[in-house]
Design a protein around this motif. Structure first.
Motif, PDB file in Angstrom:
ATOM      1  N   LEU A 120      72.500  49.303  36.553  1.00  0.00           N
ATOM      2  CA  LEU A 120      73.040  48.161  37.278  1.00  0.00           C
ATOM      3  C   LEU A 120      74.560  48.124  37.265  1.00  0.00           C
ATOM      4  CD1 LEU A 120      70.492  45.412  36.222  1.00  0.00           C
ATOM      5  CD2 LEU A 120      70.848  46.315  38.511  1.00  0.00           C
ATOM      6  N   LYS A 121      75.134  48.390  36.104  1.00  0.00           N
ATOM      7  CA  LYS A 121      76.602  48.339  36.022  1.00  0.00           C
ATOM      8  C   LYS A 121      77.232  49.394  36.927  1.00  0.00           C
ATOM      9  CE  LYS A 121      80.433  48.105  32.753  1.00  0.00           C
ATOM     10  NZ  LYS A 121      81.331  48.835  33.647  1.00  0.00           N
ATOM     11  N   LYS A 122      76.636  50.583  36.959  1.00  0.00           N
ATOM     12  CA  LYS A 122      77.188  51.643  37.802  1.00  0.00           C
ATOM     13  C   LYS A 122      77.063  51.287  39.284  1.00  0.00           C
ATOM     14  CE  LYS A 122      76.638  55.621  34.722  1.00  0.00           C
ATOM     15  NZ  LYS A 122      75.992  56.939  34.533  1.00  0.00           N
ATOM     16  N   VAL A 123      75.945  50.675  39.653  1.00  0.00           N
ATOM     17  CA  VAL A 123      75.744  50.272  41.054  1.00  0.00           C
ATOM     18  C   VAL A 123      76.773  49.219  41.448  1.00  0.00           C
ATOM     19  CG1 VAL A 123      74.188  49.129  42.667  1.00  0.00           C
ATOM     20  CG2 VAL A 123      73.296  50.837  41.075  1.00  0.00           C
ATOM     21  N   ILE A 124      76.951  48.204  40.599  1.00  0.00           N
ATOM     22  CA  ILE A 124      77.909  47.132  40.882  1.00  0.00           C
ATOM     23  C   ILE A 124      79.329  47.686  40.937  1.00  0.00           C
ATOM     24  CG2 ILE A 124      78.951  45.023  39.946  1.00  0.00           C
ATOM     25  CD1 ILE A 124      76.125  44.305  38.904  1.00  0.00           C
ATOM     26  N   ASP A 125      79.663  48.559  39.994  1.00  0.00           N
ATOM     27  CA  ASP A 125      81.005  49.153  39.976  1.00  0.00           C
ATOM     28  C   ASP A 125      81.259  49.989  41.230  1.00  0.00           C
ATOM     29  OD1 ASP A 125      81.504  47.965  37.572  1.00  0.00           O
ATOM     30  OD2 ASP A 125      81.231  49.772  36.359  1.00  0.00           O
ATOM     31  N   ALA A 126      80.234  50.707  41.693  1.00  0.00           N
ATOM     32  CA  ALA A 126      80.387  51.546  42.892  1.00  0.00           C
ATOM     33  C   ALA A 126      80.631  50.684  44.126  1.00  0.00           C
ATOM     34  CB  ALA A 126      79.154  52.423  43.081  1.00  0.00           C
ATOM     35  N   VAL A 127      79.888  49.582  44.246  1.00  0.00           N
ATOM     36  CA  VAL A 127      80.079  48.677  45.381  1.00  0.00           C
ATOM     37  C   VAL A 127      81.460  48.035  45.313  1.00  0.00           C
ATOM     38  CG1 VAL A 127      79.271  46.548  46.486  1.00  0.00           C
ATOM     39  CG2 VAL A 127      77.619  48.231  45.651  1.00  0.00           C
ATOM     40  N   GLU A 170      91.317  41.687  47.391  1.00  0.00           N
ATOM     41  CA  GLU A 170      89.888  41.449  47.602  1.00  0.00           C
ATOM     42  C   GLU A 170      89.244  41.026  46.284  1.00  0.00           C
ATOM     43  OE1 GLU A 170      88.451  41.239  50.348  1.00  0.00           O
ATOM     44  OE2 GLU A 170      89.624  42.414  51.777  1.00  0.00           O
ATOM     45  N   ILE A 171      88.134  40.304  46.392  1.00  0.00           N
ATOM     46  CA  ILE A 171      87.401  39.864  45.199  1.00  0.00           C
ATOM     47  C   ILE A 171      85.966  40.377  45.269  1.00  0.00           C
ATOM     48  CG2 ILE A 171      86.464  37.861  43.952  1.00  0.00           C
ATOM     49  CD1 ILE A 171      88.886  36.264  44.919  1.00  0.00           C
ATOM     50  N   PHE A 172      85.530  40.996  44.195  1.00  0.00           N
ATOM     51  CA  PHE A 172      84.109  41.312  44.019  1.00  0.00           C
ATOM     52  C   PHE A 172      83.844  41.263  42.520  1.00  0.00           C
ATOM     53  CE2 PHE A 172      80.345  43.963  43.448  1.00  0.00           C
ATOM     54  CZ  PHE A 172      79.514  43.459  44.438  1.00  0.00           C
ATOM     55  N   GLU A 173      83.396  40.115  42.058  1.00  0.00           N
ATOM     56  CA  GLU A 173      83.142  39.879  40.632  1.00  0.00           C
ATOM     57  C   GLU A 173      81.695  39.435  40.477  1.00  0.00           C
ATOM     58  OE1 GLU A 173      86.059  37.016  39.485  1.00  0.00           O
ATOM     59  OE2 GLU A 173      87.750  38.399  39.731  1.00  0.00           O
ATOM     60  N   VAL A 174      80.854  40.333  39.980  1.00  0.00           N
ATOM     61  CA  VAL A 174      79.414  40.065  39.874  1.00  0.00           C
ATOM     62  C   VAL A 174      78.925  40.442  38.483  1.00  0.00           C
ATOM     63  CG1 VAL A 174      77.133  40.659  40.756  1.00  0.00           C
ATOM     64  CG2 VAL A 174      79.056  40.447  42.348  1.00  0.00           C
ATOM     65  N   GLU A 175      78.173  39.552  37.875  1.00  0.00           N
ATOM     66  CA  GLU A 175      77.519  39.843  36.596  1.00  0.00           C
ATOM     67  C   GLU A 175      76.011  39.694  36.774  1.00  0.00           C
ATOM     68  OE1 GLU A 175      77.972  35.389  34.622  1.00  0.00           O
ATOM     69  OE2 GLU A 175      79.359  36.974  34.031  1.00  0.00           O
ATOM     70  N   LEU A 186      72.656  43.941  47.386  1.00  0.00           N
ATOM     71  CA  LEU A 186      71.277  43.440  47.441  1.00  0.00           C
ATOM     72  C   LEU A 186      70.347  44.482  48.048  1.00  0.00           C
ATOM     73  CD1 LEU A 186      71.864  39.745  48.584  1.00  0.00           C
ATOM     74  CD2 LEU A 186      71.461  40.592  46.272  1.00  0.00           C
ATOM     75  N   SER A 187      70.837  45.183  49.057  1.00  0.00           N
ATOM     76  CA  SER A 187      70.023  46.210  49.705  1.00  0.00           C
ATOM     77  C   SER A 187      69.659  47.332  48.740  1.00  0.00           C
ATOM     78  CB  SER A 187      70.770  46.775  50.918  1.00  0.00           C
ATOM     79  OG  SER A 187      70.047  47.825  51.509  1.00  0.00           O
ATOM     80  N   GLN A 188      70.593  47.701  47.870  1.00  0.00           N
ATOM     81  CA  GLN A 188      70.350  48.786  46.921  1.00  0.00           C
ATOM     82  C   GLN A 188      69.383  48.391  45.810  1.00  0.00           C
ATOM     83  OE1 GLN A 188      73.640  51.098  45.426  1.00  0.00           O
ATOM     84  NE2 GLN A 188      74.906  50.664  47.229  1.00  0.00           N
ATOM     85  N   LEU A 189      69.307  47.094  45.515  1.00  0.00           N
ATOM     86  CA  LEU A 189      68.538  46.662  44.349  1.00  0.00           C
ATOM     87  C   LEU A 189      67.201  45.984  44.669  1.00  0.00           C
ATOM     88  CD1 LEU A 189      71.436  45.169  42.177  1.00  0.00           C
ATOM     89  CD2 LEU A 189      70.432  47.456  42.021  1.00  0.00           C
TER      90      LEU A 189
END
Length: 379
Positions: free
Chosen positions: A25-32, A43-48, A72-75
């Motif tokens: 999950l962390k790698k997916v979020i970091d990649a996005v 830009e802002i993209f901060e997701v936990e 969301l599409s990836q997960l």
């Protein structure tokens, strides 16, 4: 007993295989985040994320709806997702998501607190997008090409819906061209001031009450008052008259010699290095990005030559840490070349220094940390 152990082992192996097949999950979020918000200044993209009763909770915020959709599409095929990611501007703002700076210089901070780092300044009349509110602070984003994000106090901001913003935009405007000044409550410099002014401020114009010495102006928050007519120019006329050339850039830059350095400053109240180049170009009709490394991405790179003979007045000069010994390049400073191996920049104060070791104003540190030159203007 053996069958029971074998069954448990098989079940455990199945669960382990299922778990290992799930994406990190962390790698997916970091990649996005890297794809859609590589520069956190704009830009802002901060997701936990966390698990609750077998559900994957995604919580956070972003300025990029596309980033949220891709995550969301990836997960969604692997997890049962509860989506709590807010796309900014926050829905809590309703339709009041447009702002215009209503003080001479609004200080933008990294966090919603007076003691937080000053990261930028925004001049009166500048439009911003409002992203969210925290107490009496607003998170805002400046207009392109800057797109800088930071916190501004409520008192420095006129807040509009779209119709109200269009009404403000449609007003005839003037730009303040002196260093400093005031909007007065009456046609008298001894009257109580309505607001102070700084170079580059933009105000609405009330033509019917203007005369030979004074013009009546309207501030974004609807305050009105009078300004010395010689200190302002009708905005469209000014835009048509400005001429972006090397001579004008250098003449403008020299007007600020001796002005103090201020980290985060982009106004005549005080500059940092990129704030200095930004105001110089702004007053010649060209908007630069906020920071030195962002400015370094513009223009055509120029080989300076062994003795800087290929440089032309008006070229931007960039300094910092060169890429070597496995360390990446890091741009940390910017100045403007003015000819004869000299450049003007803001470090401590605005000053003119030289690359020539024999010159009395030779700057050895900048000579050693010079990285490249970029040309934005040809004339």
């Amino acid at each position: 007993m053996k069958k029971t152990i074998a069954l448990i082992f098989a079940l455990f192996s199945t669960l382990l295989a299922q778990e290992s097949s799930k994406p990190d999950l962390k790698k997916v979020i970091d990649a996005v985040s890297k794809k859609y918000a590589p520069d956190k200044r704009i830009e802002i993209f901060e997701v936990e994320f966390y698990d609750k009763d077998g559900n994957l909770i995604l919580k956070g915020e972003t300025t990029q709806k596309e980033a949220k959709d891709e995550l969301l599409s990836q997960l969604k095929s692997t997890f049962n997702i509860i989506d709590s990611i807010v796309v900014l501007p926050s829905p809590e703002l309703g339709d009041k998501i447009y702002g215009v700076i209503s003080v001479s210089v609004a200080n933008m901070r990294a966090k919603p607190a007076h003691q937080a780092e000053l990261v930028n300044q925004i001049l009166m009349g500048s439009n911003v997008k409002i992203l969210k509110k925290h107490g009496y602070w607003y998170l805002v984003q400046t207009e392109p090409p800057e797109n800088y994000i930071g916190w501004i106090e409520e008192g420095g901001l006129a807040i509009f819906n779209k119709a109200e913003l269009e009404k403000w935009k449609n007003l005839k405007k003037v730009i303040f061209i002196d260093y400093f000044g005031f909007v007065y409550s009456q046609k008298d410099k001894n009257s109580i001031p309505v607001s102070d002014l700084s170079m580059g401020n933009v105000l609405g114009l009330e033509e019917k009450e203007s005369d030979g010495k004074w013009v009546k102006v309207i501030l974004p928050d609807k305050r009105t008052g009078y300004v010395d007519k010689n200190a302002v120019v009708e905005l469209n006329r000014w835009r048509n008259a400005v001429n972006l050339n090397a001579s004008n850039i250098i003449n403008t830059a020299k007007k600020f010699v001796g002005f103090p350095y201020l980290w985060g400053g982009t106004s005549v109240r005080g500059f940092d290095c990129s704030g200095f180049t930004k105001i110089v170009f702004k007053m010649n009709g060209f908007e630069l990005p906020r920071d030195a490394d962002q400015q370094s991405k513009l223009g055509i790179e120029i080989n300076p030559g062994e003795n800087f003979e290929n440089l032309k007045p008006g070229d931007l000069l960039f300094f910092g840490q060169k890429a070597e010994d496995g360390k990446p390049e890091k741009i940390t400073h910017v100045g403007i070349y003015i000819g004869n191996k000299e450049f003007i920049h803001c470090s401590g104060k605005v000053s003119i220094d030289s690359f020539d070791p024999k010159a009395p104003n030779f700057n050895e540190y900048r000579y050693k940390t010079f990285i490249r030159a970029k040309r934005l203007i040809e004339k």
